[in-house]
Every structure is written in structure tokens, then in C-alpha cells.
Write a protein that holds these residues in place. Structure first.
Motif, PDB file in Angstrom:
ATOM      1  N   LEU A   4       0.834  -1.198   0.000  1.00 43.37           N
ATOM      2  CA  LEU A   4       0.000   0.000   0.000  1.00 43.37           C
ATOM      3  C   LEU A   4       0.868   1.248   0.000  1.00 43.37           C
ATOM      4  CD1 LEU A   4      -3.108   0.737   0.333  1.00 43.37           C
ATOM      5  CD2 LEU A   4      -2.587   1.048   2.763  1.00 43.37           C
ATOM      6  N   PRO A   5       0.581   2.217  -0.868  1.00 43.10           N
ATOM      7  CA  PRO A   5       1.260   3.513  -0.768  1.00 43.10           C
ATOM      8  C   PRO A   5       0.742   4.270   0.450  1.00 43.10           C
ATOM      9  CG  PRO A   5      -0.273   3.512  -2.627  1.00 43.10           C
ATOM     10  CD  PRO A   5      -0.338   2.162  -2.015  1.00 43.10           C
ATOM     11  N   LEU A   6       1.612   5.024   1.089  1.00 40.74           N
ATOM     12  CA  LEU A   6       1.250   5.740   2.311  1.00 40.74           C
ATOM     13  C   LEU A   6       1.367   7.245   2.110  1.00 40.74           C
ATOM     14  CD1 LEU A   6       3.121   3.635   5.031  1.00 40.74           C
ATOM     15  CD2 LEU A   6       0.785   3.333   4.188  1.00 40.74           C
ATOM     16  N   PHE A   7       0.423   7.956   2.700  1.00 36.16           N
ATOM     17  CA  PHE A   7       0.426   9.421   2.675  1.00 36.16           C
ATOM     18  C   PHE A   7       0.402   9.894   4.125  1.00 36.16           C
ATOM     19  CE2 PHE A   7      -1.943  13.312   0.659  1.00 36.16           C
ATOM     20  CZ  PHE A   7      -0.926  14.141   1.084  1.00 36.16           C
ATOM     21  N   PRO A   8       1.576  10.220   4.709  1.00 30.26           N
ATOM     22  CA  PRO A   8       1.595  10.748   6.079  1.00 30.26           C
ATOM     23  C   PRO A   8       1.061  12.181   6.083  1.00 30.26           C
ATOM     24  CG  PRO A   8       3.775   9.988   5.362  1.00 30.26           C
ATOM     25  CD  PRO A   8       2.922  10.093   4.155  1.00 30.26           C
ATOM     26  N   LEU A   9       0.152  12.468   7.001  1.00 33.07           N
ATOM     27  CA  LEU A   9      -0.481  13.779   7.056  1.00 33.07           C
ATOM     28  C   LEU A   9      -0.892  14.059   8.489  1.00 33.07           C
ATOM     29  CD1 LEU A   9      -1.172  15.839   4.794  1.00 33.07           C
ATOM     30  CD2 LEU A   9      -3.471  14.879   4.752  1.00 33.07           C
ATOM     31  N   ARG A  30       2.197  12.006  -8.125  1.00 33.06           N
ATOM     32  CA  ARG A  30       2.479  10.721  -8.781  1.00 33.06           C
ATOM     33  C   ARG A  30       1.685   9.599  -8.114  1.00 33.06           C
ATOM     34  NH1 ARG A  30       7.095   8.650 -11.842  1.00 33.06           N
ATOM     35  NH2 ARG A  30       7.287   6.403 -11.512  1.00 33.06           N
ATOM     36  N   MET A  31       1.636   9.600  -6.791  1.00 32.47           N
ATOM     37  CA  MET A  31       0.903   8.555  -6.076  1.00 32.47           C
ATOM     38  C   MET A  31      -0.569   8.557  -6.481  1.00 32.47           C
ATOM     39  SD  MET A  31       0.131   8.113  -1.997  1.00 32.47           S
ATOM     40  CE  MET A  31      -1.268   9.239  -2.117  1.00 32.47           C
ATOM     41  N   ARG A  40      -7.646   2.958  -6.646  1.00 31.93           N
ATOM     42  CA  ARG A  40      -7.976   4.272  -6.058  1.00 31.93           C
ATOM     43  C   ARG A  40      -7.771   4.326  -4.537  1.00 31.93           C
ATOM     44  NH1 ARG A  40     -11.078   6.921 -10.241  1.00 31.93           N
ATOM     45  NH2 ARG A  40     -11.791   8.537  -8.813  1.00 31.93           N
ATOM     46  N   ARG A  41      -7.068   3.367  -3.969  1.00 31.76           N
ATOM     47  CA  ARG A  41      -6.893   3.346  -2.513  1.00 31.76           C
ATOM     48  C   ARG A  41      -5.437   3.553  -2.107  1.00 31.76           C
ATOM     49  NH1 ARG A  41      -9.933  -1.913  -0.379  1.00 31.76           N
ATOM     50  NH2 ARG A  41      -8.773  -2.830  -2.105  1.00 31.76           N
ATOM     51  N   PHE A  42      -5.261   4.260  -0.990  1.00 37.04           N
ATOM     52  CA  PHE A  42      -3.939   4.445  -0.396  1.00 37.04           C
ATOM     53  C   PHE A  42      -4.112   4.535   1.114  1.00 37.04           C
ATOM     54  CE2 PHE A  42      -5.564   8.676  -1.384  1.00 37.04           C
ATOM     55  CZ  PHE A  42      -5.296   9.404  -0.233  1.00 37.04           C
ATOM     56  N   GLY A  43      -3.001   4.526   1.820  1.00 43.27           N
ATOM     57  CA  GLY A  43      -3.052   4.610   3.273  1.00 43.27           C
ATOM     58  C   GLY A  43      -2.801   6.021   3.759  1.00 43.27           C
ATOM     59  N   LEU A  44      -3.739   6.551   4.533  1.00 42.79           N
ATOM     60  CA  LEU A  44      -3.554   7.861   5.157  1.00 42.79           C
ATOM     61  C   LEU A  44      -3.153   7.599   6.607  1.00 42.79           C
ATOM     62  CD1 LEU A  44      -3.852  10.924   4.638  1.00 42.79           C
ATOM     63  CD2 LEU A  44      -6.142  10.755   5.567  1.00 42.79           C
ATOM     64  N   ILE A  45      -1.985   8.090   6.971  1.00 45.90           N
ATOM     65  CA  ILE A  45      -1.470   7.791   8.306  1.00 45.90           C
ATOM     66  C   ILE A  45      -1.088   9.084   9.021  1.00 45.90           C
ATOM     67  CG2 ILE A  45       0.910   7.396   7.499  1.00 45.90           C
ATOM     68  CD1 ILE A  45       0.786   4.904   9.500  1.00 45.90           C
ATOM     69  N   TYR A 102       6.113   6.900   0.016  1.00 46.31           N
ATOM     70  CA  TYR A 102       6.285   5.771   0.917  1.00 46.31           C
ATOM     71  C   TYR A 102       5.386   4.614   0.510  1.00 46.31           C
ATOM     72  CZ  TYR A 102       8.285   9.391   3.951  1.00 46.31           C
ATOM     73  OH  TYR A 102       9.033  10.406   4.461  1.00 46.31           O
ATOM     74  N   GLU A 103       5.883   3.398   0.710  1.00 51.89           N
ATOM     75  CA  GLU A 103       5.081   2.197   0.507  1.00 51.89           C
ATOM     76  C   GLU A 103       5.382   1.217   1.636  1.00 51.89           C
ATOM     77  OE1 GLU A 103       4.036   1.034  -3.843  1.00 51.89           O
ATOM     78  OE2 GLU A 103       6.200   1.342  -3.746  1.00 51.89           O
ATOM     79  N   ALA A 104       4.380   0.429   1.992  1.00 51.12           N
ATOM     80  CA  ALA A 104       4.559  -0.554   3.055  1.00 51.12           C
ATOM     81  C   ALA A 104       3.701  -1.774   2.779  1.00 51.12           C
ATOM     82  CB  ALA A 104       4.189   0.050   4.406  1.00 51.12           C
ATOM     83  N   VAL A 105       4.088  -2.872   3.389  1.00 52.28           N
ATOM     84  CA  VAL A 105       3.216  -4.046   3.446  1.00 52.28           C
ATOM     85  C   VAL A 105       2.358  -3.869   4.697  1.00 52.28           C
ATOM     86  CG1 VAL A 105       3.123  -6.549   3.744  1.00 52.28           C
ATOM     87  CG2 VAL A 105       4.891  -5.522   2.291  1.00 52.28           C
TER      88      VAL A 105
END
Length: 198
Positions: A4-9, A30-31, A40-45, A102-105
Motif C-alpha cells: 500500500l502507498p502511504l500518505f503521512p499527514l 504521482r501517487m 484508487r486506494r492508499f493509506g492515510l497515516i 512511501y510504501e509498506a506491506v
């Protein structure tokens, strides 16, 4: 588990909650472009770099799965998107990749299994307190939304609470709906008590 791509905010998104975002950094442009091509999904952290320094992908950190509901691109490459929280995840392992973001499992992060029999009545208590708090804050003509006591309501109620993001993050990480409702009840009771006539 999934990649999952991550978007820290410095905000916290709850499942079911809508959040508008302005995407202007090249790496997140780009993400978003990549996400629009796929699911269309990403991780908001939640991460506040002013308070916590650089973002680190520590194992176990919890975030919200965000789905892009609407997208409006601008000529200069920026965009406005509307995302909806669709679930929660926990970082299992950070990834080194060729992408600038950022990307993570990650693994799904769900409530611990437990007895559901008393939840319906418990939800009704919190919904009633929420309605009383709304009445204390607004004119009676401002009707609060309807809630279905047969489904999880704590995150829907929490979406109306505008407090410190760390409080919201603590709530996001709780794995028991009754515990989340008890935490929300404290807020609603505080509002009601402050607005009560002397």
C-alpha cells in the motif's frame, strides 16, 4: 497482507468519514495518478513532522485506508481529491521501492472479536448523548443525522468530534467499539454539562 502507498499527514481519517485533500507535492501527485489507474486506494497515516520529526514506517503503526471518491485535476499538475475512509490497517513492514512516495506491506486492522449482543443498546445510549450534545450546541432545527444501531456507529459519531488529532488517533487504534463509545460519551457529556443552564 497487501502492498500500500502511504500518505503521512497531520490529520486522522475514520472509516466512513469524507476528507477533501489538496495534492500539490510532486511525489503525491504521482501517487494519486497511480492510484487512479488502479484501485484508487492508499493509506492515510497520522504524522505531524513538526512534533515528531521525519516519518518512519514503524511496524504496528495504524492508519486509515482511504479511497478516492472524486478527483479534479488542475492544469499545473496539482489536484483536489475527496477521499473516504474504508477501513483500517497496520504497517507490517516498510518497503524500499522505485517510487518517490512511501510504501509498506500492511495488514487489515479490525476490532477484536467479542460479544455483540449488548452493542445495539450501547450504541443507542451514545447516539442519544450525541443528539443531546448537538441540541446543546445548535438551534433545535439543526437535526443531527440518522444512525443505524445494527451497525458500527462509533466512527460515524467520532467524525463529528473536532479535537486534537492525537485523541482521534487513539480512538482509531482502539479495537473495541464499546470502549470507543465510552470515550465519545465523555466528550458528549462534557459538551452537555458546559452548555447546561446555571
Amino acid at each position: 497482507m497487501r502492498r500500500l502507498p502511504l500518505f503521512p499527514l497531520d490529520v486522522v481519517l475514520f472509516p466512513g468519514e469524507l476528507l477533501p485533500l489538496h495534492i500539490f507535492e510532486p511525489r503525491y501527485r504521482r501517487m494519486v495518478a497511480r492510484r487512479l489507474e488502479t484501485d484508487r486506494r492508499f493509506g492515510l497515516i497520522y504524522h505531524d513532522s513538526d512534533r515528531f520529526g521525519p516519518f518512519l514506517m514503524e511496524e504496528g503503526r495504524v492508519g486509515a485506508l482511504a479511497a478516492i471518491e472524486r478527483h479534479r485535476g488542475l492544469e499545473d499538475g496539482r489536484s483536489f481529491i475527496l477521499v473516504k475512509g474504508t477501513g483500517r490497517f497496520a504497517i507490517h513492514d516498510g518497503l524500499e521501492s522505485g517510487e518517490p512516495y512511501y510504501e509498506a506491506v500492511v495488514a487489515e486492522y479490525e476490532d477484536d472479536p467479542g460479544p455483540q449482543s449488548r452493542l445495539r443498546a450501547r450504541r443507542k445510549v451514545s447516539i442519544d448523548l450525541f443528539r443531546d450534545a448537538v441540541s446543546a450546541l445548535r438551534r433545535p432545527s439543526s437535526a443531527p443525522p440518522d444512525f443505524d444501531v445494527d451497525n458500527e456507529v462509533s466512527f460515524r459519531l467520532a467524525a463529528f468530534v473536532r479535537v486534537d488529532p492525537e485523541w482521534r488517533q487513539d480512538l482509531l487504534e482502539m479495537r473495541n467499539e464499546e470502549a470507543r463509545l465510552a470515550r465519545l460519551d465523555e466528550v458528549f457529556e462534557h459538551v452537555i454539562a458546559r452548555r447546561a443552564p446555571e
